[in-house]
Design a protein around this motif. Structure first.
Motif, PDB file in Angstrom:
ATOM      1  N   PRO A  41       3.077   4.306  -1.196  1.00 54.16           N
ATOM      2  CA  PRO A  41       3.123   4.997  -2.508  1.00 54.16           C
ATOM      3  C   PRO A  41       4.358   4.614  -3.320  1.00 54.16           C
ATOM      4  O   PRO A  41       4.349   4.658  -4.544  1.00 54.16           O
ATOM      5  N   LEU A  64       0.812  -1.222   0.000  1.00 52.39           N
ATOM      6  CA  LEU A  64       0.000   0.000   0.000  1.00 52.39           C
ATOM      7  C   LEU A  64       0.844   1.270   0.000  1.00 52.39           C
ATOM      8  O   LEU A  64       0.331   2.360  -0.189  1.00 52.39           O
ATOM      9  N   LYS A 114      -5.104   1.039  -4.734  1.00 49.03           N
ATOM     10  CA  LYS A 114      -4.279   2.247  -4.904  1.00 49.03           C
ATOM     11  C   LYS A 114      -4.934   3.285  -5.821  1.00 49.03           C
ATOM     12  O   LYS A 114      -4.366   4.345  -6.047  1.00 49.03           O
TER      13      LYS A 114
END
Length: 971
Positions: free
Chosen positions: A893, A891, A970
């Motif tokens: 970035p 998860l 995402k």
């Protein structure tokens, strides 16, 4: 008055700093002023006014003003008001108008910068605000030479920005450039082409430099405009007439080359090339021998190469399409160019010859595809062969002792000729073999009186046959009898005619290269081995007066011995005696240059090792020979190591350390001779290598020059782990202890593979040692990683990243080698500390390589400790830390699912989840559905779906699902 007002506005003091000779204070002020003008809303307008009114005579100020303008157009165009954009257009046109009236043109660097700024304005405004850009410029400049010069430079600058394929553009820029070209084709290209014709016609006699510039523009634009505008009688005749004008012909040649290179229908292309050739031939351009200007001939050769390759391409397309008639005509056109091709290929200037190699190569490829060759084609092949053989020859100017740029270019050119030779071998191996044999035999009969370049090329051709004529694993002396007997005859001649005594380094090198290329010949005819051995060992080889030859022969000798070691029994003792002085460690204080460098000596020690290990003498003799080889190294090592700490000068210390490092390297290299069949133990050499270890290991505790010494001893340990098996183990604990003292990131990074090698090789045998060294090593790593570093120190950051990777791969080796107890016996606090670093590595560091390793470790630990009888408290750790890691890492970035390495990490993440389910069963499903997934705001439907997939036997299904799951998460 205007001059006064602007002068007052512009910072005169700052402008002084534009002069390259100004002092640093003024230069800094000029830079600051530049930044201020660039970024201001309207202060830059003073530069526009200065250019439009020609206020400054100083070139550096003019250039500065253009730079300020360039910045506005490039980076701030959209933010400018309509009036400001208009101001830029007017400024450029006024400046251009001034050029028409000036008696002297501006300096080239000003004109180039102006053209760049005009081109940038064109790109920004042609499609919207300034569609009449070219009309306005052409109307203004007419045929004024100063104006035409700027116009042509602007066209080249536009080509560089819009067309040049070597410049990387964003997709947005590419779309814009395509639109610009389409619009230009529709609206203004015919007018531009007409202007070029007028310029070429008007200025060909009065202004050759403008005409050349214009030819360059035509050559650049022809690739993307309608060819009929250029490839017509009117234009082509003008270009051909300029081929006869000395100042223009090189550019005219280039321009014709671009026209010929343009993609078009094969039949039309053949017609175009043939009509050009007809005119060129009737104008006498094909009489190459009568032309003395080599620069022009190099361009002409490139043009002929382009025409030839275009014809071959047309033939290929037509033959593929089954168009028999046109294909035959095109092939005839290709054949008609071969006499010219041969004249250029054999030309004494290598640039001229190199430019035609492409066409020659393609022509041979055509011949290879034909079912049968005509007599003329066979004659052509022989002519190409002779040309290649002639051109391979060194010339008198080649400097063998100090090779510079010219020599490097010849070596590259030789590589191109080798490609032709290889292609010739594919077209007609029999012809090539016969031609080489003829040249070789004739030269060897009279080598004593022949010039060195002829002797060298004759041997080189024999060498090149080895690559040109295919043979699996170098088996040139079995199979096809015609080839075998020819090669065997030539090799027999080579080693028995005495040419090895020729007094030129290039011949000596080629002789040894060829002997080793065909080393299998000596298996068929071993009677030549004694003579060739002597050649290697005396002043013709290892004792040659050229260091370059000695160095290469050291390497080639080791290859020769490796291949033929079974035939060496009778000569071993004599060889070892003869090379004894080449095996001495050159002491650092000796001012005399050694015959061989330390790198060359490595090959000599390897050769000595191969001879001893593979000899048929009894074990005792092998042992004695190996000891006599290694004892001098150990003795020298002890003496030098005792000297090193007493030495105060850094330079002397470094010299001693290098010498010590060489001694270890030489001993290490001898061990390369051992194999599965001939182990250290079987050869009775365990004891001598054990003595080496005892001699070398004290260097690890030497307080000076640690990096060099540690590195060489570590490499030696790596070799001994492979060769000595468990005999090496008693030495490992003490060595490890020394290597963990005062270490840097690089030391640890290099030490970890050693421990990993021991772990993977000896497994249970080293468990007690590993349990003992585990925490000291881990703590040393933690200590180095915790050291503060500068934020912008990229080298330190990279070193830490590599160390982190090494640490995780070490933990992976330990957990993966089935030694559960190594980590389990470290005490709860230490285990926890290590586990947290693995969780941290899996989640916090954006390094997919390390993350993947961490998930592999976690999966393995769950397998070892996660079951019902696993480690106490570990199930709790699984739910608190490992399960969250499997979700938190993807998860992040920085976790890029479009990166292949990251996808592999995700795969291991899925395997870890699968392993947790395997070990914990329904309890794991319950935890995910009721506790963990709801905490991530995952809907009950998706939670259930994920848990169902997790329970399926095929892990592939889970991997695919997990990828889709995180891609969705995402968004």
């Amino acid at each position: 008055m205007a001059c006064q007002s602007v002068a007052a506005i512009m910072d005169e003091q700052a402008l002084l700093g534009l002069n390259p000779n100004a002092d640093a204070r003024y230069r800094q002020r000029a830079m600051a002023y530049f930044e201020q003008l660039k970024e201001s809303q309207d202060a830059w307008e003073v530069c526009a006014e200065a250019l439009a009114k020609g206020i400054y005579n100083d070139d550096h100020v003019k250039f500065f003003c253009f730079q300020v303008l360039e910045h506005q157009i490039k980076f701030r165009h959209a933010a400018l008001s309509a009036a400001q954009q208009q101001l830029i257009r007017e400024t450029l046109m006024k400046w251009l108008q001034c050029q028409l009236m000036n008696t002297q043109p501006e300096k080239p660097f000003i004109r180039n910068k102006a053209a760049q700024v005009l081109a940038l304005t064109f790109i920004m405004e042609y499609l919207t605000m300034w569609p009449k850009f070219f009309f306005d410029i052409l109307t203004l400049v007419g045929l004024n030479p100063h104006g035409v010069d700027i116009y042509l430079r602007t066209l080249m600058a536009i080509d560089a920005e819009v067309v040049d394929r070597d410049i990387l553009h964003t997709p947005e820029e590419t779309r814009r450039n395509t639109l610009i070209k389409d619009t230009m084709r529709e609206q203004c290209i015919p007018s531009l082409v007409e202007s070029w014709f007028q310029i070429l016609q008007t200025y060909q006699l009065s202004h050759p430099e403008l005409t050349c510039q214009c030819l360059e523009v035509v050559g650049a634009y022809v690739s993307w405009i309608d060819l009929n505008l250029i490839a017509n009688d009117r234009f082509v005749n003008l270009l051909l007439s300029q081929m006869s004008v000395e100042e223009l012909r090189e550019e005219a040649c280039d321009c014709l080359f671009e026209i010929v290179n343009k993609g078009m229908d094969p039949v039309d292309k053949t017609k175009l090339v043939e009509s050009l050739c007809q005119v060129l031939q009737s104008a006498g351009f094909f009489n190459v021998e009568q032309e003395e200007d080599v620069d022009f001939l190099a361009k002409f050769s490139r043009l002929v190469n382009g025409m030839g390759q275009s014809l071959v391409l047309s033939w290929t397309k037509l033959a593929k399409a089954g168009n028999v008639k046109d294909a035959a005509e095109t092939l005839q056109a290709v054949e008609a160019k071969v006499p010219l091709l041969l004249q250029l290929l054999v030309h004494e200037d290598d640039d001229i010859s190199a430019n035609i190699v492409g066409f020659c190569y393609e022509y041979l490829h055509v011949l290879k595809q034909l079912p049968q060759l005509t007599d003329q084609q066979k004659t052509n092949i022989e002519a190409v062969m002779l040309a290649v053989m002639k051109k391979l020859t060194y010339d008198d100017e080649y400097n063998f002792e100090n090779e510079g740029e010219d020599e490097a270019m010849f070596v590259e050119y030789r590589k191109q000729l080798k490609m032709l030779l290889d292609r010739l071998a594919q077209v007609s191996p029999e012809l090539l073999l016969e031609a080489v044999r003829r040249v070789f035999t004739n030269t060897m009969q009279s080598w004593q009186t022949a010039p060195f370049m002829e002797v060298e090329v004759a041997i080189r051709l024999l060498y090149m046959l080895g690559e040109a004529l295919p043979a699996s694993h170098g088996a040139h002396f079995s199979g096809d009898t015609a080839k075998t007997s020819a090669l065997q005859d030539m090799m027999r001649t080579l080693v028995s005619c005495g040419v090895s005594s020729y007094q030129h380094s290039s011949v000596s090198l080629e002789f040894f290269e060829t002997v080793v290329r065909y080393d299998k010949f000596f298996i068929v005819e071993p009677q030549h081995i004694p003579n060739v051995l002597m050649t290697f060992l005396d002043q013709r080889g290892l004792r040659h007066n050229s260091p370059k030859v000695r160095s290469r022969v050291a390497y080639l000798f080791s290859r020769f011995i490796k291949t033929l070691h079974k035939h060496m029994n009778a000569f071993i003792e004599e060889i070892l005696t003869r090379i004894q002085d080449l095996l001495e460690l050159a002491p650092p204080e000796n001012g005399f240059p050694a015959l061989l460098t330390s790198d060359d000596q490595l090959f000599m020690f390897e050769t000595a090792g191969v001879l001893i290990v593979n000899s048929e003498c009894p074990v005792e003799r092998k042992q004695a020979l190996m000891r006599s080889l290694l004892t001098p190294l150990m003795d020298a090592f002890r003496l030098l190591l005792a000297k090193l700490p007493q030495e105060t000068e850094t330079e002397r210390q470094a010299a001693l350390a290098d010498c010590l490092s060489h001694a270890v390297g030489f001993a290490s290299r001898t061990s390369k001779a051992f194999s599965n069949k001939q182990t250290v133990k079987q050869c009775g050499c365990t004891e001598v290598y054990r003595d080496c270890l005892q001699t070398f290991l004290p260097a690890l505790s030497c307080p000076v020059q640690r990096a060099v010494l540690r590195s060489s001893v570590r490499s030696f340990l790596h070799r001994m782990i492979i060769c000595m098996e468990e005999e090496v183990l008693p030495f490992v604990p003490a060595a490890s202890e020394h290597m963990l003292k005062d270490c840097e990131a690089k030391d640890l990074q290099e030490f970890i593979p050693l421990i990993s090698q021991i772990t993977a090789k000896f497994k249970r045998q080293v468990s007690p040692f590993l349990q003992q060294v585990f925490m000291p090593l881990v703590l040393a790593i933690f200590e180095v990683l915790a050291r503060p570093a500068e934020d912008n120190d990229q080298a330190a950051a990279l070193e830490k990243q590599m160390l982190r990777r090494s640490y995780f791969s070490f933990i992976q080796t330990v957990t993966g080698s089935g030694m559960n107890e190594v980590m389990a016996n470290q005490g709860a606090e230490n285990i926890e500390r290590v586990l947290f670093t693995i969780i941290q590595g899996a989640v916090d560091f954006p390094d997919p390589i390390a993350q993947k390793t961490c998930f592999i470790i976690l999966s393995k630990l769950v397998e070892l400790w996660g079951g019902k009888d696993g480690m106490v408290g570990f199930p709790d750790f699984i739910y608190k830390h490992i399960v969250p890691a499997c979700f938190l890492a993807p998860l992040k970035p920085t976790f890029d699912l479009s990166d292949a390495q990251t996808v592999l990490t995700l795969s291991e993440c899925a395997v870890t989840l699968k392993m947790i389910h395997l070990k914990r069963g329904p309890e794991c499903i319950q935890f995910l559905q009721q506790d963990y997934l709801p905490s991530l705001q995952v809907s009950p439907e998706i939670s259930q779906e994920l848990c169902q997939v997790l329970q399926q036997p095929d892990v592939k299904v889970l991997k695919n699902y997990i990828k889709a799951f995180f891609q969705q998460a995402k968004l």
